[in-house]
Design a protein around this motif. Structure first.
Motif, PDB file in Angstrom:
ATOM      1  N   CYS A 184       7.723 -18.684 -41.761  1.00  0.00           N
ATOM      2  CA  CYS A 184       8.696 -17.721 -41.238  1.00  0.00           C
ATOM      3  C   CYS A 184       9.505 -17.172 -42.406  1.00  0.00           C
ATOM      4  CB  CYS A 184       9.608 -18.418 -40.232  1.00  0.00           C
ATOM      5  SG  CYS A 184      11.110 -17.487 -39.878  1.00  0.00           S
ATOM      6  N   ASN A 185       9.781 -15.885 -42.385  1.00  0.00           N
ATOM      7  CA  ASN A 185      10.508 -15.236 -43.489  1.00  0.00           C
ATOM      8  C   ASN A 185      12.027 -15.361 -43.376  1.00  0.00           C
ATOM      9  OD1 ASN A 185       8.336 -13.699 -45.054  1.00  0.00           O
ATOM     10  ND2 ASN A 185       7.881 -13.135 -42.951  1.00  0.00           N
ATOM     11  N   CYS A 187      14.163 -13.759 -41.694  1.00  0.00           N
ATOM     12  CA  CYS A 187      14.528 -12.363 -41.971  1.00  0.00           C
ATOM     13  C   CYS A 187      16.023 -12.097 -41.779  1.00  0.00           C
ATOM     14  CB  CYS A 187      13.757 -11.450 -41.021  1.00  0.00           C
ATOM     15  SG  CYS A 187      11.979 -11.762 -41.025  1.00  0.00           S
ATOM     16  N   CYS A 192      12.194 -11.316 -33.885  1.00  0.00           N
ATOM     17  CA  CYS A 192      12.113 -12.380 -32.872  1.00  0.00           C
ATOM     18  C   CYS A 192      13.444 -12.492 -32.148  1.00  0.00           C
ATOM     19  CB  CYS A 192      11.747 -13.707 -33.538  1.00  0.00           C
ATOM     20  SG  CYS A 192      12.929 -14.228 -34.802  1.00  0.00           S
ATOM     21  N   CYS A 227       8.158 -10.600 -33.346  1.00  0.00           N
ATOM     22  CA  CYS A 227       7.931 -10.976 -34.756  1.00  0.00           C
ATOM     23  C   CYS A 227       6.624 -10.368 -35.249  1.00  0.00           C
ATOM     24  CB  CYS A 227       7.860 -12.493 -34.900  1.00  0.00           C
ATOM     25  SG  CYS A 227       7.317 -12.961 -36.563  1.00  0.00           S
TER      26      CYS A 227
HETATM   27  S1  SF4 Z   1      10.897 -12.049 -37.191  1.00  0.00           S
HETATM   28 FE1  SF4 Z   1      11.761 -14.116 -36.783  1.00  0.00          FE
HETATM   29  S2  SF4 Z   1       9.989 -15.514 -36.656  1.00  0.00           S
HETATM   30 FE2  SF4 Z   1       9.291 -13.584 -37.548  1.00  0.00          FE
HETATM   31  S3  SF4 Z   1       9.348 -13.963 -39.745  1.00  0.00           S
HETATM   32 FE3  SF4 Z   1      11.304 -12.972 -39.189  1.00  0.00          FE
HETATM   33  S4  SF4 Z   1      12.749 -14.630 -38.723  1.00  0.00           S
HETATM   34 FE4  SF4 Z   1      10.664 -15.520 -38.781  1.00  0.00          FE
END
Ligand code: SF4
Ligand code: SF4
Length: 495
Positions: A184-185, A187, A192, A227
């Motif tokens: 998971c990034n 973000c 998500c 996501c």
């Molecule tokens: S959108 Fe959410 S689950 Fe997907 S990589 Fe980003 S933080 Fe992680």
């Protein structure tokens, strides 16, 4: 300016050997449970290839992430009403076949087999249904086959290539691939989180780690659609969503995440980045061509006295500021501009960065001697991986930032070659450094960071101050609702 801190990472792809030790360390620790067997919070895929789940990068199919809007990005999935309309039937979800059906073997057939002339075999059995099954896919089904015409040709990033570039990438006798480890990034603008109708996903104020409240999750699975990296998963046994937690229980006790701790290639770096939360929405709404530079601009320089003063004013403890100054991620992303986000055009502002893989050293044998020529080392046009392919993955299709990274990587390599091996003329190395805008000192530092950095230099886990950050999930959600429209500035209560 609204200064926040984010635990962030760099993966140096040149050093990944595709051993999958990281994936196994993560599985043993977190997903070795009923309902989670098919989940790989950390997976390593071969590129070019179709990835896990299959074709997750194809947002025409999955509609994950965000699209540019007027001053604010919009979820590709649509707004709340569109989401509600799909709540009982969501065609944008990957199905189990897009991951794979997890299985084990009937080992008793081996142990209890009667004496026989034939070797006994253990037949595979589904971990979902308990029935015998035929294995037709697995978590790394295209492992090391990424260059093949079946898997590489289906890679969505290949669409950006011209016919000749496609030929260059897929020619069997020049077969080339690299490994892409993914978690998971965490973000800054998580798709998500914004897509969750139950408000179960939250971003921790003190370190930016994105988590799913198991208490609030109602199993609607919109986070999986939202996501674009498909890094939230549905536990089919307990009906809740799950995702990588960046090993926060380990980090809170000053241990690095399990995937990083076990990484054989030492490709992973972890540290804190400071960023300006005021500019999140405007950055994520920019056109594709501006995204990489804008995301870099969002990251603040902890050595700048003005930024340090703003951080202190925001209540940031001195120890976090200090950790941000020692962060190897800052060196790679901001100072040397070598590490790039994965698919910035998804606009989730991912906080995991990749140093793209350098081309394999090309050499010739003449008169029985092994020779490396500077031209072969430095010719980007002759690259076996077309730059446009890498641009499709790391720079929203813009080739210039990829060229900038490669010029630096090649120059640092030539400089070291000239210094330690001596088969590259010193003038060629100096010329390459000038072209890349690097000094000899920079080249030494890049070499040190890449090849020699000790454990303590690669992992600068900041202090976590959990005693001051124990906040109820309700508080965080209240704050998120105040922020509105699923767009997030995490609360500052963590400090
Ligand atoms: S959108 Fe959410 S689950 Fe997907 S990589 Fe980003 S933080 Fe992680
Ligand atoms: S453990 Fe490290 S080297 Fe091995 S596959 Fe994972 S990231 Fe790559």
């Amino acid at each position: 300016m609204d200064v926040r801190a984010q635990v962030s990472m760099v993966f140096h792809l040149d050093k990944c050997i595709g051993c999958h030790t990281c994936s196994i360390a993560c599985k043993n620790l977190w997903t070795d449970r009923r309902g989670a067997e098919y989940m790989w919070w950390n997976n390593v895929e071969t590129k070019p290839g179709t990835g896990y789940p299959t074709l997750y990068e194809d947002q025409e199919k999955y509609r994950g992430g965000w699209e540019a809007g007027a001053g604010r990005p919009r979820l590709k999935l649509g707004g709340r009403l569109a989401e509600l309309a799909r709540i009982f039937h969501n065609p944008r979800l990957p199905a189990l076949d897009d991951y794979y059906e997890p299985w084990t073997y009937r080992y008793d057939q081996l142990i209890g087999a009667p004496p026989s002339d034939d070797q006994p075999v253990a037949t595979p059995v589904s971990l979902v249904t308990g029935e015998d099954m035929k294995i037709e896919a697995g978590p790394n089904w295209d492992d090391d086959l990424g260059g093949s015409s079946i898997y590489a040709a289906a890679d969505p990033n290949v669409e950006a290539l011209t016919d000749s570039e496609r030929g260059q990438l897929l020619a069997f006798e020049r077969l080339v691939f690299f490994y892409l480890p993914r978690i998971c990034n965490h973000c800054l603008n998580p798709g998500c989180l914004a897509a969750c109708p139950a408000g179960a996903i939250y971003k921790r104020g003190e370190d930016g780690i994105v988590l799913v409240s198991q208490h609030k999750c109602r199993g609607w699975r919109m986070c999986i659609s939202g996501c674009p990296y498909k890094k939230t998963y549905f536990n089919w046994a307990n009906g809740k969503a799950e995702k990588c937690i960046l090993c926060y229980p380990r980090q809170e006790t000053q241990q690095v995440p399990a995937c990083m701790h076990s990484c054989v290639g030492r490709i992973r770096y972890l540290g804190v980045l400071l960023y300006d939360a005021e500019r999140l929405a405007a950055t994520a709404a920019l056109p594709d061509a501006e995204l990489v530079e804008a995301q870099r601009a969002l990251i603040l320089d902890p050595f700048d006295p003005e930024i340090a003063a703003a951080a202190r004013e925001a209540g940031m403890p001195e120890a976090i500021l200090e950790a941000a100054r020692r962060s190897p991620v800052f060196q790679f992303v901001k100072r040397f501009r070598l590490a790039l986000p994965h698919h910035p055009e998804f606009r989730t502002l991912p906080m995991l960065f990749y140093v793209p893989p350098l081309l394999p050293v090309m050499a010739t044998v003449s008169d029985g001697h092994y020779e490396v020529t500077p031209e072969l080392l430095s010719s980007l046009d002759a690259s076996r991986l077309p730059l446009r392919y890498l641009a499709a993955m790391f720079t929203a299709g813009e080739v210039a930032p990829i060229v900038e990274v490669y010029r630096k990587l090649v120059a640092a390599r030539l400089y070291q070659r000239a210094t330690t091996v001596g088969d590259v003329p010193r003038e060629s190395a100096t010329h390459a450094l000038e072209e890349a805008g690097l000094s000899a000192q920079d080249a030494e530092e890049i070499y040190r960071l890449t090849a020699l950095a000790s454990f303590e230099e690669r992992f600068v886990v900041p202090p976590f101050f959990r005693e001051g950050a124990i906040e109820s999930v309700e508080d965080v959600h209240e704050h998120q609702e105040e922020e509105g429209a699923g767009f997030l500035r995490p609360p500052r209560r963590g400090w």
